[in-house]
Motif scaffolding. Sequence first.
Motif, PDB file in Angstrom:
ATOM      1  N   GLY A 159      33.201  28.206  36.366  1.00  0.00           N
ATOM      2  CA  GLY A 159      31.923  28.593  35.999  1.00  0.00           C
ATOM      3  C   GLY A 159      31.701  29.903  37.296  1.00  0.00           C
ATOM      4  O   GLY A 159      30.978  31.024  36.702  1.00  0.00           O
ATOM      5  N   GLY A 160      32.260  30.100  38.100  1.00  0.00           N
ATOM      6  CA  GLY A 160      32.481  31.626  38.668  1.00  0.00           C
ATOM      7  C   GLY A 160      33.001  32.484  38.129  1.00  0.00           C
ATOM      8  O   GLY A 160      32.370  33.476  37.845  1.00  0.00           O
ATOM      9  N   ASP A 161      34.279  32.448  37.207  1.00  0.00           N
ATOM     10  CA  ASP A 161      34.623  33.012  36.132  1.00  0.00           C
ATOM     11  C   ASP A 161      33.701  33.502  35.223  1.00  0.00           C
ATOM     12  O   ASP A 161      33.733  34.670  34.674  1.00  0.00           O
ATOM     13  N   MET A 162      32.952  32.420  34.614  1.00  0.00           N
ATOM     14  CA  MET A 162      31.856  33.190  33.838  1.00  0.00           C
ATOM     15  C   MET A 162      30.810  34.202  34.253  1.00  0.00           C
ATOM     16  O   MET A 162      30.403  34.586  33.394  1.00  0.00           O
ATOM     17  N   THR A 163      30.433  33.699  35.524  1.00  0.00           N
ATOM     18  CA  THR A 163      29.394  34.646  35.839  1.00  0.00           C
ATOM     19  C   THR A 163      30.210  35.538  36.304  1.00  0.00           C
ATOM     20  O   THR A 163      29.411  36.634  36.103  1.00  0.00           O
ATOM     21  N   ALA A 164      30.860  36.119  36.908  1.00  0.00           N
ATOM     22  CA  ALA A 164      31.603  37.178  36.818  1.00  0.00           C
ATOM     23  C   ALA A 164      31.611  37.885  35.769  1.00  0.00           C
ATOM     24  O   ALA A 164      31.577  39.225  35.136  1.00  0.00           O
ATOM     25  N   LEU A 165      32.124  37.718  33.925  1.00  0.00           N
ATOM     26  CA  LEU A 165      32.254  37.900  33.423  1.00  0.00           C
ATOM     27  C   LEU A 165      31.276  38.163  32.715  1.00  0.00           C
ATOM     28  O   LEU A 165      30.556  39.655  32.008  1.00  0.00           O
ATOM     29  N   PHE A 166      29.774  37.814  32.903  1.00  0.00           N
ATOM     30  CA  PHE A 166      28.407  38.094  32.412  1.00  0.00           C
ATOM     31  C   PHE A 166      27.858  39.172  33.029  1.00  0.00           C
ATOM     32  O   PHE A 166      27.558  40.154  32.717  1.00  0.00           O
ATOM     33  N   ALA A 167      28.636  39.059  34.542  1.00  0.00           N
ATOM     34  CA  ALA A 167      27.503  40.588  34.824  1.00  0.00           C
ATOM     35  C   ALA A 167      28.780  41.676  34.372  1.00  0.00           C
ATOM     36  O   ALA A 167      28.114  42.478  35.136  1.00  0.00           O
ATOM     37  N   ALA A 168      30.063  41.378  34.175  1.00  0.00           N
ATOM     38  CA  ALA A 168      30.888  42.450  34.002  1.00  0.00           C
ATOM     39  C   ALA A 168      29.772  43.338  32.644  1.00  0.00           C
ATOM     40  O   ALA A 168      29.359  44.201  32.005  1.00  0.00           O
ATOM     41  N   LYS A 169      29.573  41.657  31.722  1.00  0.00           N
ATOM     42  CA  LYS A 169      29.273  43.088  30.158  1.00  0.00           C
ATOM     43  C   LYS A 169      27.931  42.858  30.251  1.00  0.00           C
ATOM     44  O   LYS A 169      27.500  43.765  29.526  1.00  0.00           O
ATOM     45  N   TYR A 170      26.997  42.297  30.988  1.00  0.00           N
ATOM     46  CA  TYR A 170      25.439  42.447  30.987  1.00  0.00           C
ATOM     47  C   TYR A 170      24.809  43.203  32.583  1.00  0.00           C
ATOM     48  O   TYR A 170      23.939  42.332  32.508  1.00  0.00           O
ATOM     49  N   PRO A 171      25.494  44.044  33.040  1.00  0.00           N
ATOM     50  CA  PRO A 171      25.097  44.352  33.921  1.00  0.00           C
ATOM     51  C   PRO A 171      23.469  44.610  34.038  1.00  0.00           C
ATOM     52  O   PRO A 171      23.332  44.359  35.054  1.00  0.00           O
ATOM     53  N   ASP A 172      23.122  45.072  33.505  1.00  0.00           N
ATOM     54  CA  ASP A 172      21.275  45.658  33.752  1.00  0.00           C
ATOM     55  C   ASP A 172      20.959  44.501  33.834  1.00  0.00           C
ATOM     56  O   ASP A 172      19.332  45.031  33.964  1.00  0.00           O
ATOM     57  N   ARG A 183      38.739  32.158  40.424  1.00  0.00           N
ATOM     58  CA  ARG A 183      39.883  32.698  41.445  1.00  0.00           C
ATOM     59  C   ARG A 183      40.873  33.062  39.894  1.00  0.00           C
ATOM     60  O   ARG A 183      41.708  33.554  39.942  1.00  0.00           O
ATOM     61  N   ARG A 184      39.736  33.600  38.787  1.00  0.00           N
ATOM     62  CA  ARG A 184      40.758  33.823  37.478  1.00  0.00           C
ATOM     63  C   ARG A 184      40.171  35.724  37.012  1.00  0.00           C
ATOM     64  O   ARG A 184      40.817  36.965  36.762  1.00  0.00           O
ATOM     65  N   MET A 185      38.722  35.256  36.781  1.00  0.00           N
ATOM     66  CA  MET A 185      37.958  36.143  36.525  1.00  0.00           C
ATOM     67  C   MET A 185      37.794  37.697  36.961  1.00  0.00           C
ATOM     68  O   MET A 185      37.814  37.223  38.764  1.00  0.00           O
ATOM     69  N   TYR A 186      38.403  38.634  37.272  1.00  0.00           N
ATOM     70  CA  TYR A 186      37.950  39.369  38.235  1.00  0.00           C
ATOM     71  C   TYR A 186      36.619  39.547  38.324  1.00  0.00           C
ATOM     72  O   TYR A 186      35.953  40.183  37.084  1.00  0.00           O
ATOM     73  N   LEU A 187      36.530  40.272  39.976  1.00  0.00           N
ATOM     74  CA  LEU A 187      35.060  40.917  40.099  1.00  0.00           C
ATOM     75  C   LEU A 187      34.737  42.489  39.646  1.00  0.00           C
ATOM     76  O   LEU A 187      35.962  43.186  40.063  1.00  0.00           O
ATOM     77  N   SER A 188      33.627  42.879  39.301  1.00  0.00           N
ATOM     78  CA  SER A 188      33.301  44.129  39.094  1.00  0.00           C
ATOM     79  C   SER A 188      33.266  44.699  40.704  1.00  0.00           C
ATOM     80  O   SER A 188      32.786  44.343  41.817  1.00  0.00           O
ATOM     81  N   ARG A 189      33.921  46.003  40.030  1.00  0.00           N
ATOM     82  CA  ARG A 189      34.174  46.943  41.767  1.00  0.00           C
ATOM     83  C   ARG A 189      32.329  47.747  41.318  1.00  0.00           C
ATOM     84  O   ARG A 189      32.634  49.003  40.631  1.00  0.00           O
ATOM     85  N   THR A 190      31.555  47.518  41.709  1.00  0.00           N
ATOM     86  CA  THR A 190      30.194  47.871  41.857  1.00  0.00           C
ATOM     87  C   THR A 190      29.558  47.300  42.423  1.00  0.00           C
ATOM     88  O   THR A 190      29.305  46.906  43.106  1.00  0.00           O
ATOM     89  N   SER A 191      28.078  48.462  42.803  1.00  0.00           N
ATOM     90  CA  SER A 191      27.563  47.988  43.440  1.00  0.00           C
ATOM     91  C   SER A 191      25.874  47.546  42.671  1.00  0.00           C
ATOM     92  O   SER A 191      25.254  46.487  43.472  1.00  0.00           O
TER      93      SER A 191
END
Length: 256
Positions: A159-172, A183-191
């Motif tokens: 679920g954390g991987d889904m969360t990280a992906l959602f933030a990458a796809k829909y940052p606004d 453990r799998r989905m890369y966290l975005s490098r963003t402020s």
Amino acid sequence: MNCKFLFTSFTIVLLCNCTSRKITSSEKTFNVKLDTLTLFDQSRNRKIPVAFYSPKTSQKVSGQQVVIFSHGYGANKGGDYLVYSYLTEMLASRGYFTVSIQHELPTDELIPMEGKPQIVRMPFWERGTENILFVLNELKKTRPDLDYNHLTLIGHSNGGDMTALFAAKYPDLVYKIITLDNRRMYLSRTSMPKIYTLRSNDYPADEGVLPSFEEQKKYHITVQSTSINHGHMDNKGNDDEHKILKNYILKYIDKQ
């Protein structure tokens, strides 16, 4: 109580079970109301069970913020969206409107255990992000009074991987995310959105998932080690482990 709801573009159906739970810890601010129901996304022909944890009060909570929680992988047995109540109830007791989503259904395929996770699991994470987006859009229709400018997403493991992906796809759409040992989905490098991640003491993340120390400083990302096992970040954890996680999450979620 059985309820049926009909909206213009989507149908919300099947189950509405309302209960009131009293929070007995010293951290209590509000009693907590739990509402469970099953949404139906017609565009994907998919049921989405959800649990709404909210402060039980007759008075309006001014500027009430929203938290959307995504559970860890449960092998499609169902009910996983309810096994983090130590956290979801605490957040609601502090005034947050907290939504927990059941991402896996018994009819779904099991998540792949072989192959590169970032490839073979991506369709499952994509499905999770669409679940989150659908629930968020439906919530905006029924509760336009809530504060969506400070939306927080929290997720454990898969679920954390889904969360990280959602933030990458829909940052606004997201103000901040807090992952519990994704453990799998890369966290975005963003402020923005703001990123916090709590790490277990027993399972490392895949290479590249976590930002380097320099990236953490540059983008103000918090990577916090803990003494807690990966599998104890749900209700299986003991009181001391829950206290550690709750304190960190409250610190991150309250931080402006």
